[in-house]
Motif scaffolding. Structure first.
Motif, PDB file in Angstrom:
ATOM      1  N   GLY A  49       0.812  -1.217   0.000  1.00  0.00           N
ATOM      2  CA  GLY A  49       0.000   0.000   0.000  1.00  0.00           C
ATOM      3  C   GLY A  49       0.842   1.261   0.000  1.00  0.00           C
ATOM      4  O   GLY A  49       0.541   2.231  -0.711  1.00  0.00           O
ATOM      5  N   TYR A  50       1.929   1.239   0.772  1.00  0.00           N
ATOM      6  CA  TYR A  50       2.788   2.425   0.874  1.00  0.00           C
ATOM      7  C   TYR A  50       3.524   2.691  -0.436  1.00  0.00           C
ATOM      8  O   TYR A  50       3.651   3.839  -0.859  1.00  0.00           O
ATOM      9  N   VAL A  51       3.981   1.629  -1.105  1.00  0.00           N
ATOM     10  CA  VAL A  51       4.771   1.780  -2.330  1.00  0.00           C
ATOM     11  C   VAL A  51       3.952   2.420  -3.450  1.00  0.00           C
ATOM     12  O   VAL A  51       4.430   3.314  -4.143  1.00  0.00           O
ATOM     13  N   ILE A  52       2.693   1.982  -3.625  1.00  0.00           N
ATOM     14  CA  ILE A  52       1.871   2.535  -4.706  1.00  0.00           C
ATOM     15  C   ILE A  52       0.889   3.597  -4.202  1.00  0.00           C
ATOM     16  O   ILE A  52       0.138   4.168  -4.997  1.00  0.00           O
ATOM     17  N   GLN A  53       0.887   3.829  -2.878  1.00  0.00           N
ATOM     18  CA  GLN A  53      -0.012   4.811  -2.263  1.00  0.00           C
ATOM     19  C   GLN A  53      -1.483   4.541  -2.598  1.00  0.00           C
ATOM     20  O   GLN A  53      -2.277   5.454  -2.866  1.00  0.00           O
ATOM     21  N   LYS A  54      -1.841   3.248  -2.556  1.00  0.00           N
ATOM     22  CA  LYS A  54      -3.230   2.823  -2.742  1.00  0.00           C
ATOM     23  C   LYS A  54      -3.580   1.866  -1.605  1.00  0.00           C
ATOM     24  O   LYS A  54      -2.749   1.055  -1.195  1.00  0.00           O
ATOM     25  N   PRO A  55      -4.798   1.927  -1.087  1.00  0.00           N
ATOM     26  CA  PRO A  55      -5.134   1.121   0.098  1.00  0.00           C
ATOM     27  C   PRO A  55      -5.308  -0.365  -0.189  1.00  0.00           C
ATOM     28  O   PRO A  55      -5.741  -0.751  -1.283  1.00  0.00           O
ATOM     29  N   ILE A  56      -4.967  -1.182   0.807  1.00  0.00           N
ATOM     30  CA  ILE A  56      -5.357  -2.597   0.785  1.00  0.00           C
ATOM     31  C   ILE A  56      -6.831  -2.637   1.174  1.00  0.00           C
ATOM     32  O   ILE A  56      -7.232  -2.038   2.170  1.00  0.00           O
ATOM     33  N   MET A  57      -7.651  -3.328   0.384  1.00  0.00           N
ATOM     34  CA  MET A  57      -9.100  -3.318   0.619  1.00  0.00           C
ATOM     35  C   MET A  57      -9.597  -4.596   1.291  1.00  0.00           C
ATOM     36  O   MET A  57     -10.495  -4.554   2.131  1.00  0.00           O
ATOM     37  N   PHE A  58      -9.036  -5.735   0.906  1.00  0.00           N
ATOM     38  CA  PHE A  58      -9.429  -7.015   1.501  1.00  0.00           C
ATOM     39  C   PHE A  58      -8.201  -7.902   1.665  1.00  0.00           C
ATOM     40  O   PHE A  58      -7.198  -7.723   0.973  1.00  0.00           O
ATOM     41  N   LEU A  59      -8.336  -8.867   2.585  1.00  0.00           N
ATOM     42  CA  LEU A  59      -7.323  -9.909   2.763  1.00  0.00           C
ATOM     43  C   LEU A  59      -7.995 -11.265   2.645  1.00  0.00           C
ATOM     44  O   LEU A  59      -9.040 -11.512   3.263  1.00  0.00           O
ATOM     45  N   GLY A  60      -7.410 -12.146   1.843  1.00  0.00           N
ATOM     46  CA  GLY A  60      -7.856 -13.532   1.800  1.00  0.00           C
ATOM     47  C   GLY A  60      -7.193 -14.295   2.928  1.00  0.00           C
ATOM     48  O   GLY A  60      -5.970 -14.273   3.054  1.00  0.00           O
ATOM     49  N   VAL A  61      -7.999 -14.962   3.764  1.00  0.00           N
ATOM     50  CA  VAL A  61      -7.449 -15.609   4.967  1.00  0.00           C
ATOM     51  C   VAL A  61      -7.829 -17.086   5.049  1.00  0.00           C
ATOM     52  O   VAL A  61      -7.943 -17.653   6.132  1.00  0.00           O
ATOM     53  N   GLY A  62      -8.034 -17.727   3.900  1.00  0.00           N
ATOM     54  CA  GLY A  62      -8.366 -19.146   3.894  1.00  0.00           C
ATOM     55  C   GLY A  62      -8.885 -19.563   2.528  1.00  0.00           C
ATOM     56  O   GLY A  62      -8.919 -18.772   1.582  1.00  0.00           O
ATOM     57  N   GLN A  63      -9.323 -20.798   2.429  1.00  0.00           N
ATOM     58  CA  GLN A  63      -9.740 -21.343   1.143  1.00  0.00           C
ATOM     59  C   GLN A  63     -11.248 -21.344   0.936  1.00  0.00           C
ATOM     60  O   GLN A  63     -11.723 -21.532  -0.176  1.00  0.00           O
ATOM     61  N   GLY A  64     -12.029 -21.148   1.990  1.00  0.00           N
ATOM     62  CA  GLY A  64     -13.485 -21.145   1.877  1.00  0.00           C
ATOM     63  C   GLY A  64     -14.013 -19.823   1.359  1.00  0.00           C
ATOM     64  O   GLY A  64     -13.318 -18.791   1.362  1.00  0.00           O
ATOM     65  N   TYR A  65     -15.271 -19.822   0.916  1.00  0.00           N
ATOM     66  CA  TYR A  65     -15.870 -18.597   0.397  1.00  0.00           C
ATOM     67  C   TYR A  65     -16.037 -17.521   1.475  1.00  0.00           C
ATOM     68  O   TYR A  65     -16.076 -16.332   1.166  1.00  0.00           O
ATOM     69  N   ASP A  66     -16.131 -17.930   2.718  1.00  0.00           N
ATOM     70  CA  ASP A  66     -16.275 -16.961   3.815  1.00  0.00           C
ATOM     71  C   ASP A  66     -14.926 -16.429   4.312  1.00  0.00           C
ATOM     72  O   ASP A  66     -14.893 -15.547   5.174  1.00  0.00           O
ATOM     73  N   ASP A  67     -13.834 -16.975   3.789  1.00  0.00           N
ATOM     74  CA  ASP A  67     -12.501 -16.634   4.298  1.00  0.00           C
ATOM     75  C   ASP A  67     -11.929 -15.400   3.608  1.00  0.00           C
ATOM     76  O   ASP A  67     -10.901 -15.448   2.916  1.00  0.00           O
ATOM     77  N   ILE A  68     -12.620 -14.274   3.815  1.00  0.00           N
ATOM     78  CA  ILE A  68     -12.146 -12.990   3.304  1.00  0.00           C
ATOM     79  C   ILE A  68     -12.580 -11.917   4.289  1.00  0.00           C
ATOM     80  O   ILE A  68     -13.646 -12.020   4.901  1.00  0.00           O
ATOM     81  N   MET A  69     -11.753 -10.924   4.497  1.00  0.00           N
ATOM     82  CA  MET A  69     -12.069  -9.870   5.469  1.00  0.00           C
ATOM     83  C   MET A  69     -11.655  -8.511   4.933  1.00  0.00           C
ATOM     84  O   MET A  69     -10.685  -8.389   4.179  1.00  0.00           O
ATOM     85  N   GLU A  70     -12.443  -7.498   5.296  1.00  0.00           N
ATOM     86  CA  GLU A  70     -12.079  -6.136   4.928  1.00  0.00           C
ATOM     87  C   GLU A  70     -10.837  -5.736   5.715  1.00  0.00           C
ATOM     88  O   GLU A  70     -10.741  -5.995   6.913  1.00  0.00           O
TER      89      GLU A  70
END
Length: 454
Positions: free
Chosen positions: A411-432
């Motif tokens: 985010g710092y290098v391109i000065q654009k925000p990280i919006m989501f993180l993938g935290v697993g393999q299931g469809y629910d495994d994503i977080m803002e």
């Protein structure tokens, strides 16, 4: 998560403490002090406790009127209680006094046993005193002295004359930190910025005891990292609501290289916003890769959303255009455009991506990168940003990223925000993504506290 970065930060604090204590000892400026030694991560818990106290105080301030109202019925109830009940209530303490009387007699009958217990209890006290000067005992022994708050009894030093942290104290230590950050896939400009900010915050600080060194280092590192990861930007949910008020769908185009989890992420986001009450539609604009249309169709069917697709080899820009028109006609709030993975060096595919952007006119262009690839993900994001001006980043496989280099740097290098993180393999495994969450991951971890104190 991010274990490598956490260990680097805590080691920096330990090295600075050792440097200053050794110098003070050589100057005959060191003395024993009673109290508890704080671990590096204990200051993270102290910050959380302060926040909890502030919340409790706010809640208490909101209840004065309710307490005043309750006072009147309490007074009435007291008047209605008959005298007989008062007598019964008074009898209870008498019984308690009798029981205490018998306990006293028992205590008098067992003086010898108490004396023996006191002699046994004196031994551990002597052990703790002898361990005060040794900070390199076995791990099992150290864990006995570490409390749940990250405090260790003994091992605390104070300075006879107040010391000042000087540039010579931190120069070598911060150079080592910078090298370790680079080895941990942190971008060069980010590592340099962190080190410079920490140096600026530490040099000139007055210290009276060893705990001060740990505290100042903790907050210097935390402030430096917070400045790096706090990139301003709206959340996708806020943007959906803004477009919905205008009667338009939010159009999101996803870009990145092959194998980063772009198509799977689109399925996760479709599921995420479907559960929030929105109606997404997916555009299968990856008409280049074999099996791509089938893959994205599989995810769309699994989560239960509409997919707009053409034949393999058809114009991907036309697919994106049809998906946007479908969303407008059907009143759907979100369009997710899948595109072919491509290397940033492939000129033809990069030109095709620019055409998709021009035709679909997306509100957001999101780069999807693999967190595990570290500096590679950062460099890919830089190239894509130069080519089509991306608006945000989604990092996949963040749960398996022990180094944390990409999460800290991209985010710092391109000065654009990280919006989501993938935290697993299931469809629910994503977080803002939340910078505050990231800080907590890096600067407060119960398991790491014990390990770093050992």
């Amino acid at each position: 998560m991010f274990e490598s970065l956490k260990k680097k930060f805590s080691r920096t604090s330990e090295k600075l403490e050792e440097e200053l204590i050794e110098e003070a000892e050589a100057e005959d400026n060191l003395q024993e002090e009673s109290g508890s030694r704080f671990s590096f991560f204990s200051f993270g818990r102290k910050t959380d406790e302060k926040k909890e106290e502030e919340v409790v105080e706010e809640e208490e301030n909101l209840l004065p009127e309710a307490e005043e109202i309750e006072e009147v019925p309490e007074a009435e109830e007291v008047e209605e209680i008959p005298e007989v009940e008062d007598e019964e209530i008074e009898e209870e303490p008498k019984e308690e006094k009798k029981s205490r009387f018998w306990h006293r007699n028992k205590d008098k009958d067992e003086p010898a046993e108490e004396a023996e217990d006191e002699e046994i209890e004196e031994e551990p006290k002597e052990e703790k005193k002898s361990r005060f000067w040794s900070r390199n005992k076995d791990k099992d022994e150290d864990e006995e002295d570490v409390s749940a708050d990250g405090e260790a009894k003994g091992g605390i030093f104070s300075f006879v004359r107040e010391k000042t942290i000087q540039e010579k104290h931190v120069e070598d230590i911060l150079f080592e930190l910078e090298m370790e950050l680079l080895q941990g896939d942190v971008a060069m400009e980010v590592a340099t910025e962190v080190v410079e900010n920490v140096k600026e915050n530490l040099v000139g600080k007055k210290i009276k005891r060893s705990n001060d060194i740990t505290e100042y280092t903790y907050y210097a590192l935390k402030d430096a990292v917070e400045e790096i990861i706090s990139i301003p930007g709206k959340s996708m949910t806020e943007m959906i609501e803004e477009k919905k008020a205008q009667g338009e769908p939010l159009v999101v185009m996803f870009v990145g290289i092959n194998g980063t989890g772009k198509t799977t992420t689109i399925g996760k986001l479709a599921n995420y916003y479907l559960k929030k009450g929105y109606t997404p539609v997916i555009a299968a604009s990856d008409t280049f890769r074999a099996g791509a249309i089938e893959q994205v169709t599989y995810h769309a069917d699994n989560v239960g959303v509409k997919i707009i697709k053409h034949q393999k080899g058809s114009d991907p820009a036309a697919v994106a255009y049809d998906a946007v028109e479908h969303a407008r006609a059907q009143g759907k709030e979100l369009v997710l455009i899948d595109t072919a993975g491509r290397m940033q060096t492939n000129t033809n595919l990069m030109d095709e991506m620019k055409k998709i952007k021009r035709v679909s006119n997306p509100d957001l262009v999101i780069f999807v990168g693999d967190a595990i690839t570290g500096n590679d993900a950062t460099e890919q994001a830089r190239k894509f940003n130069d080519a089509i001006d991306i608006d945000g980043v989604i990092l996949t496989k963040a749960d398996a990223d022990s180094k944390g280099g990409a999460s800290l740097s991209i985010g710092y290098v391109i000065q654009k925000p990280i919006m989501f993180l993938g935290v697993g393999q299931g469809y629910d495994d994503i977080m803002e993504y939340d910078p505050e969450w990231m800080l907590n991951q890096l600067f407060s971890e119960d398991e790491e506290i014990v390990e770093n104190e050992a």
